[in-house]
Motif scaffolding. Sequence first.
Motif, PDB file in Angstrom:
ATOM      1  N   GLU A  24       0.686  -0.998   0.029  1.00 40.88           N
ATOM      2  CA  GLU A  24       0.093   0.160   0.065  1.00 40.88           C
ATOM      3  C   GLU A  24       0.818   1.028   0.005  1.00 40.88           C
ATOM      4  O   GLU A  24       0.540   2.285  -0.698  1.00 40.88           O
ATOM      5  CB  GLU A  24      -0.805   0.035   1.325  1.00 40.88           C
ATOM      6  CG  GLU A  24      -1.892  -1.175   1.036  1.00 40.88           C
ATOM      7  CD  GLU A  24      -2.753  -1.250   2.274  1.00 40.88           C
ATOM      8  OE1 GLU A  24      -2.614  -0.468   3.266  1.00 40.88           O
ATOM      9  OE2 GLU A  24      -3.449  -2.207   2.380  1.00 40.88           O
ATOM     10  N   GLU A  25       2.048   1.096   0.649  1.00 44.15           N
ATOM     11  CA  GLU A  25       2.859   2.309   0.647  1.00 44.15           C
ATOM     12  C   GLU A  25       3.445   2.471  -0.423  1.00 44.15           C
ATOM     13  O   GLU A  25       3.854   3.609  -1.062  1.00 44.15           O
ATOM     14  CB  GLU A  25       3.998   2.165   1.719  1.00 44.15           C
ATOM     15  CG  GLU A  25       5.048   3.060   1.847  1.00 44.15           C
ATOM     16  CD  GLU A  25       6.268   2.748   2.757  1.00 44.15           C
ATOM     17  OE1 GLU A  25       6.760   3.559   3.285  1.00 44.15           O
ATOM     18  OE2 GLU A  25       6.337   1.526   3.323  1.00 44.15           O
ATOM     19  N   PHE A  26       3.759   1.359  -1.315  1.00 46.15           N
ATOM     20  CA  PHE A  26       4.598   1.677  -2.563  1.00 46.15           C
ATOM     21  C   PHE A  26       3.380   2.177  -3.465  1.00 46.15           C
ATOM     22  O   PHE A  26       3.720   3.143  -4.526  1.00 46.15           O
ATOM     23  CB  PHE A  26       4.944   0.054  -2.939  1.00 46.15           C
ATOM     24  CG  PHE A  26       5.582  -0.229  -4.383  1.00 46.15           C
ATOM     25  CD1 PHE A  26       6.594   0.548  -4.643  1.00 46.15           C
ATOM     26  CD2 PHE A  26       5.039  -0.671  -5.408  1.00 46.15           C
ATOM     27  CE1 PHE A  26       7.265   0.388  -5.872  1.00 46.15           C
ATOM     28  CE2 PHE A  26       5.451  -0.995  -6.514  1.00 46.15           C
ATOM     29  CZ  PHE A  26       6.588  -0.044  -6.908  1.00 46.15           C
ATOM     30  N   ILE A  27       2.243   1.587  -3.610  1.00 46.21           N
ATOM     31  CA  ILE A  27       1.250   2.004  -4.339  1.00 46.21           C
ATOM     32  C   ILE A  27       0.929   3.708  -4.276  1.00 46.21           C
ATOM     33  O   ILE A  27       0.998   4.514  -5.159  1.00 46.21           O
ATOM     34  CB  ILE A  27      -0.142   1.454  -4.191  1.00 46.21           C
ATOM     35  CG1 ILE A  27      -0.142   0.281  -4.554  1.00 46.21           C
ATOM     36  CG2 ILE A  27      -1.314   2.326  -4.954  1.00 46.21           C
ATOM     37  CD1 ILE A  27      -1.152  -0.936  -4.195  1.00 46.21           C
ATOM     38  N   LEU A  32       0.572   4.257  -8.422  1.00 46.40           N
ATOM     39  CA  LEU A  32       0.332   3.323  -9.430  1.00 46.40           C
ATOM     40  C   LEU A  32      -1.145   2.686  -9.160  1.00 46.40           C
ATOM     41  O   LEU A  32      -1.721   2.829  -7.988  1.00 46.40           O
ATOM     42  CB  LEU A  32       1.465   2.297  -9.280  1.00 46.40           C
ATOM     43  CG  LEU A  32       2.984   2.701  -9.439  1.00 46.40           C
ATOM     44  CD1 LEU A  32       3.810   1.469  -8.945  1.00 46.40           C
ATOM     45  CD2 LEU A  32       3.084   2.970 -10.847  1.00 46.40           C
ATOM     46  N   ALA A  33      -1.403   2.137 -10.279  1.00 44.64           N
ATOM     47  CA  ALA A  33      -2.730   1.509 -10.210  1.00 44.64           C
ATOM     48  C   ALA A  33      -2.194  -0.079  -9.201  1.00 44.64           C
ATOM     49  O   ALA A  33      -1.250  -0.515  -9.478  1.00 44.64           O
ATOM     50  CB  ALA A  33      -3.119   0.638 -11.517  1.00 44.64           C
ATOM     51  N   ILE A  40       4.829  -5.283 -10.146  1.00 50.13           N
ATOM     52  CA  ILE A  40       6.128  -5.058  -9.956  1.00 50.13           C
ATOM     53  C   ILE A  40       6.869  -5.587  -8.663  1.00 50.13           C
ATOM     54  O   ILE A  40       7.813  -5.842  -8.389  1.00 50.13           O
ATOM     55  CB  ILE A  40       6.305  -3.319 -10.003  1.00 50.13           C
ATOM     56  CG1 ILE A  40       5.884  -2.916 -11.603  1.00 50.13           C
ATOM     57  CG2 ILE A  40       7.490  -2.477  -9.654  1.00 50.13           C
ATOM     58  CD1 ILE A  40       5.495  -1.399 -11.595  1.00 50.13           C
ATOM     59  N   PHE A  41       5.941  -5.230  -7.743  1.00 50.57           N
ATOM     60  CA  PHE A  41       6.041  -5.787  -6.247  1.00 50.57           C
ATOM     61  C   PHE A  41       6.493  -7.210  -6.140  1.00 50.57           C
ATOM     62  O   PHE A  41       7.568  -7.456  -5.574  1.00 50.57           O
ATOM     63  CB  PHE A  41       5.046  -5.150  -5.512  1.00 50.57           C
ATOM     64  CG  PHE A  41       5.511  -5.222  -3.848  1.00 50.57           C
ATOM     65  CD1 PHE A  41       6.135  -4.132  -3.240  1.00 50.57           C
ATOM     66  CD2 PHE A  41       5.243  -6.335  -2.971  1.00 50.57           C
ATOM     67  CE1 PHE A  41       6.239  -4.115  -2.074  1.00 50.57           C
ATOM     68  CE2 PHE A  41       5.454  -6.470  -1.625  1.00 50.57           C
ATOM     69  CZ  PHE A  41       5.932  -5.250  -1.255  1.00 50.57           C
ATOM     70  N   ALA A  42       5.805  -8.029  -6.921  1.00 55.13           N
ATOM     71  CA  ALA A  42       6.024  -9.494  -6.977  1.00 55.13           C
ATOM     72  C   ALA A  42       7.327  -9.701  -7.669  1.00 55.13           C
ATOM     73  O   ALA A  42       7.945 -10.500  -7.292  1.00 55.13           O
ATOM     74  CB  ALA A  42       4.884 -10.105  -7.479  1.00 55.13           C
TER      75      ALA A  42
END
Length: 65
Positions: A24-27, A32-33, A40-42
């Motif tokens: 959630e912090e990355f989004i 990002l959607a 990307i995270f995976a």
Amino acid sequence: MSLTDTKKNIGTGFRGWNARYDLEEFIEDYHLAPLEAREIFARIGPYKVDLDQAMKARAQTIAKK
């Protein structure tokens, strides 16, 4: 040089190397959607250093187009 001096010098260069993003912090940080961010995270992993480098490279690729 004592052992404590060595630990002090080594630790200053690597601060934050193992910091991790929450999805959630990355989004939120990269606007990002959720599905795109999850992919990307995976693929890259949760480490901030790795994700920040990948997003910087992605931004440069998009800017060149």
